[in-house]
Design an enzyme around this catalytic site. Structure first.
Site, PDB file in Angstrom:
ATOM      1  CG  ASN A 185     -12.253  20.771  -8.347  1.00 52.13           C
ATOM      2  OD1 ASN A 185     -13.326  20.788  -8.938  1.00 52.13           O
ATOM      3  ND2 ASN A 185     -12.049  21.434  -7.226  1.00 52.13           N
ATOM      4  CB  CYS A 186     -15.787  16.938 -10.616  1.00 55.54           C
ATOM      5  SG  CYS A 186     -16.954  15.573 -10.569  1.00 55.54           S
ATOM      6  CG  ASP A 187     -12.579  12.615  -7.188  1.00 52.94           C
ATOM      7  OD1 ASP A 187     -11.576  13.292  -7.500  1.00 52.94           O
ATOM      8  OD2 ASP A 187     -12.840  12.296  -6.013  1.00 52.94           O
TER       9      ASP A 187
END
Length: 115
Positions: A9-11
């Site tokens: 879920n890290c951009d």
């Protein structure tokens, strides 16, 4: 074989994965939280990149540490913390054969994959 390590879920992970997919490159994604991370893997990353480079000092998990802990970090302590809290590892970590890259830069990825 290309491997990407990180947290899904890290951009920045999303940008890096999109770049790899747009360039039609097959890769294996290893999510630290879902797939786990061994002390041995982390030791290899540290040996290749340096523990100070691996440590994500801009993240909230690191900043939540007491000042005394942050100021007195050793390699052993930092690796233990990263193993317990994978969010403390900079991401993405891209591995192609014996080459490791931290972070995402389209230019750096392009150079690595041209070799």
């Amino acid at each position: 074989m290309i491997r990407m390590y990180g947290i899904k879920n890290c951009d920045t992970i999303k940008k890096a994965r999109k770049w790899l997919e747009q360039h039609q490159l097959n890769y294996q994604f290893i999510d630290y939280r879902q797939d786990g991370l061994t002390a041995e893997q982390l030791a290899v990353f540290s040996q290749q990149l340096g523990w100070q480079n691996l440590l994500n000092t801009r993240g909230t998990t690191y900043r939540a540490l007491p000042a005394e802990s942050r100021n007195n970090l050793t390699e052993s302590l930092a690796l233990d913390l990263m193993l317990q809290q994978p969010a403390m590892i900079k991401r993405p970590l891209l591995q192609r054969n014996d080459t490791f890259i931290l972070g995402f830069s389209a230019e750096t990825y392009q150079q690595l994959l041209e070799d």
